[in-house]
Design an enzyme around this catalytic site. Structure first.
Site, PDB file in Angstrom:
ATOM      1  N   VAL A  94       1.128  -1.061   0.502  1.00 18.45           N
ATOM      2  CA  VAL A  94      -0.238  -0.164  -0.135  1.00 18.45           C
ATOM      3  C   VAL A  94       1.243   0.995   0.281  1.00 18.45           C
ATOM      4  O   VAL A  94       0.167   2.231   0.111  1.00 18.45           O
ATOM      5  CB  VAL A  94      -1.133   0.121   0.988  1.00 18.45           C
ATOM      6  CG1 VAL A  94      -1.879  -0.802   1.561  1.00 18.45           C
ATOM      7  CG2 VAL A  94      -0.358   0.134   2.714  1.00 18.45           C
ATOM      8  N   TYR A  95       2.660   1.148  -0.103  1.00 25.92           N
ATOM      9  CA  TYR A  95       2.475   2.631  -0.120  1.00 25.92           C
ATOM     10  C   TYR A  95       2.878   2.651  -1.267  1.00 25.92           C
ATOM     11  O   TYR A  95       3.394   2.328  -1.627  1.00 25.92           O
ATOM     12  CB  TYR A  95       4.402   2.398   0.495  1.00 25.92           C
ATOM     13  CG  TYR A  95       4.353   1.665   2.165  1.00 25.92           C
ATOM     14  CD1 TYR A  95       3.385   1.829   3.458  1.00 25.92           C
ATOM     15  CD2 TYR A  95       5.725   1.123   2.480  1.00 25.92           C
ATOM     16  CE1 TYR A  95       3.324   1.623   4.117  1.00 25.92           C
ATOM     17  CE2 TYR A  95       5.978   0.437   4.042  1.00 25.92           C
ATOM     18  CZ  TYR A  95       4.633   0.332   4.529  1.00 25.92           C
ATOM     19  OH  TYR A  95       5.061   0.340   5.842  1.00 25.92           O
ATOM     20  N   SER A  96       2.415   4.602  -1.316  1.00 26.45           N
ATOM     21  CA  SER A  96       2.342   4.698  -2.572  1.00 26.45           C
ATOM     22  C   SER A  96       1.760   3.981  -3.603  1.00 26.45           C
ATOM     23  O   SER A  96       1.721   3.779  -4.827  1.00 26.45           O
ATOM     24  CB  SER A  96       3.086   5.337  -2.504  1.00 26.45           C
ATOM     25  OG  SER A  96       3.887   7.096  -2.153  1.00 26.45           O
ATOM     26  N   HIS A  97       0.737   2.803  -3.547  1.00 21.51           N
ATOM     27  CA  HIS A  97       0.183   2.091  -4.446  1.00 21.51           C
ATOM     28  C   HIS A  97       0.595   1.302  -4.857  1.00 21.51           C
ATOM     29  O   HIS A  97       0.734   1.237  -6.649  1.00 21.51           O
ATOM     30  CB  HIS A  97      -0.791   2.456  -4.784  1.00 21.51           C
ATOM     31  CG  HIS A  97      -2.243   2.309  -5.081  1.00 21.51           C
ATOM     32  ND1 HIS A  97      -2.873   1.994  -4.471  1.00 21.51           N
ATOM     33  CD2 HIS A  97      -2.880   1.286  -6.205  1.00 21.51           C
ATOM     34  CE1 HIS A  97      -4.626   0.823  -4.759  1.00 21.51           C
ATOM     35  NE2 HIS A  97      -4.122   0.624  -5.675  1.00 21.51           N
ATOM     36  N   LYS A 139       4.562  -6.175   3.255  1.00 21.71           N
ATOM     37  CA  LYS A 139       2.979  -6.535   3.439  1.00 21.71           C
ATOM     38  C   LYS A 139       2.260  -6.553   3.160  1.00 21.71           C
ATOM     39  O   LYS A 139       2.163  -5.983   1.565  1.00 21.71           O
ATOM     40  CB  LYS A 139       3.202  -5.667   5.117  1.00 21.71           C
ATOM     41  CG  LYS A 139       3.963  -4.617   5.766  1.00 21.71           C
ATOM     42  CD  LYS A 139       3.917  -4.092   6.716  1.00 21.71           C
ATOM     43  CE  LYS A 139       4.575  -3.166   6.703  1.00 21.71           C
ATOM     44  NZ  LYS A 139       5.935  -2.642   5.654  1.00 21.71           N
TER      45      LYS A 139
END
Length: 330
Positions: A62-65, A88
């Protein structure tokens, strides 16, 4: 600091050797204005971290998709084997049903996307990013066990949940002979000590490795904010309500002690704050999230700062940690 000066430990309960500091990769991407939007600048930080002896790179889908994973993947080509690469799963990655969570369908779909972005065929550590109250933990553990059996994942970890949830996960893994969580990634800093009343006792008792996220409390412990000033427009504190929750009288009191000790030791406030974590037996490694090479160098130098028992007491005195089902972002 050369690689030879970096300290290493084993992730508690495993044979995996990790550096005493891990590189958090949330800031690599363009999702928020304070992040390192330039891939070349992100690669400079990653290169310096590896040259400093840091061998753990911690990212998430999910970090900057997915952008963070792609940036990390491009940076590690040709030196994958020397690194402990982690990611993750849990957060929403696409719209519609099964686009988030810890169902077998979502976990198995997402691990392949993560591996593709990272340009590797395995993860050293795959972590559930949050607890999924809609999916039986046995289903998630079964899916993670399958990934270990397939060779796509070496170790499995968890992050940020109530102690009873993590205890249940460990119990079900033992009872049904699934892969047991090898690590817990939890929020821990001088001003965020709630996990002393929640997950840390479980991890100590069960010999589970611990990685501490946000060890500088989103920059609060670096001294960049002033109790009498409003945060700058566009800064993380101005944009992030979670960050603003840290602006309390007791946290400013902690910061006063950090500032005093930093002056005495000719160190930065960030170094004193990280040194406190590095002195904690319950923590294997803090995860630092620098946005510049200079911030990274400053964090690595914390390994040379020592604190006496009396100084640790002074740092801890202003706060009485409590859990009370603390809410973290999403």
């Amino acid at each position: 600091m050369s690689q030879h000066d970096m300290a290493y430990t084993r992730l508690s309960g495993t044979g995996l050797e990790i550096s005493r500091l891990c590189l958090g990769c949330w800031n690599f991407g363009t999702e928020e204005p304070w992040m390192v939007g330039d891939e070349e600048a992100a690669h400079e930080i990653i290169d310096r971290a590896i040259d400093s002896g840091i061998n753990v790179l911690d990212t998430a889908n999910v970090y900057s998709h997915g952008e963070s994973e792609r940036i990390v993947g491009n940076a590690i080509q040709g030196r994958r084997e020397e690194l402990v690469v982690t990611s993750k799963v849990f957060g929403r990655m696409r719209e519609g049903p099964n686009g988030r969570g810890l169902s077998r369908k979502h976990v198995l779909e997402q691990v392949d996307r993560t591996l593709e972005r990272l340009g590797t065929d395995y993860l050293d550590l795959y972590q559930i990013h949050r607890w999924d109250e809609h999916t039986p933990i046995e289903e998630t553990l079964s899916a993670l066990t399958h990934l270990v059996d397939e060779g796509k994942v070496r170790y499995v970890g968890a992050s940020t949940m109530a102690a009873w949830q993590f205890t249940k996960a460990l119990y079900e893994a033992d009872r049904q002979r699934y892969e047991r969580f090898d690590s817990m990634q939890l929020e821990y800093s001088l001003v965020d000590r709630h996990e002393e009343q929640n997950l840390l006792p479980v991890c100590t008792d069960q010999n589970v490795g611990t990685l501490a996220w946000s060890p500088l409390a989103g920059g609060f412990l670096t001294g960049r904010y002033d109790r009498d000033d409003d945060p700058d427009d566009g800064s993380r504190a101005a944009e992030d309500p979670y960050m603003q929750q840290r602006f309390t009288d007791e946290n400013w009191a902690v910061l006063d002690v950090v500032r005093d000790l930093a002056e005495v030791k000719d160190a930065t406030m960030a170094q004193v704050s990280l040194a406190w974590l590095l002195h904690k037996d319950s923590v294997d490694a803090p995860i630092v999230g620098p946005t510049t090479v200079e911030e990274l160098d400053d964090s690595v130098a914390a390994l040379d700062v020592s604190l006496s028992d009396r100084e640790i007491e002074r740092l801890e005195a202003p706060k009485s940690p409590s859990w009370s089902e603390r809410k973290v972002p999403w």
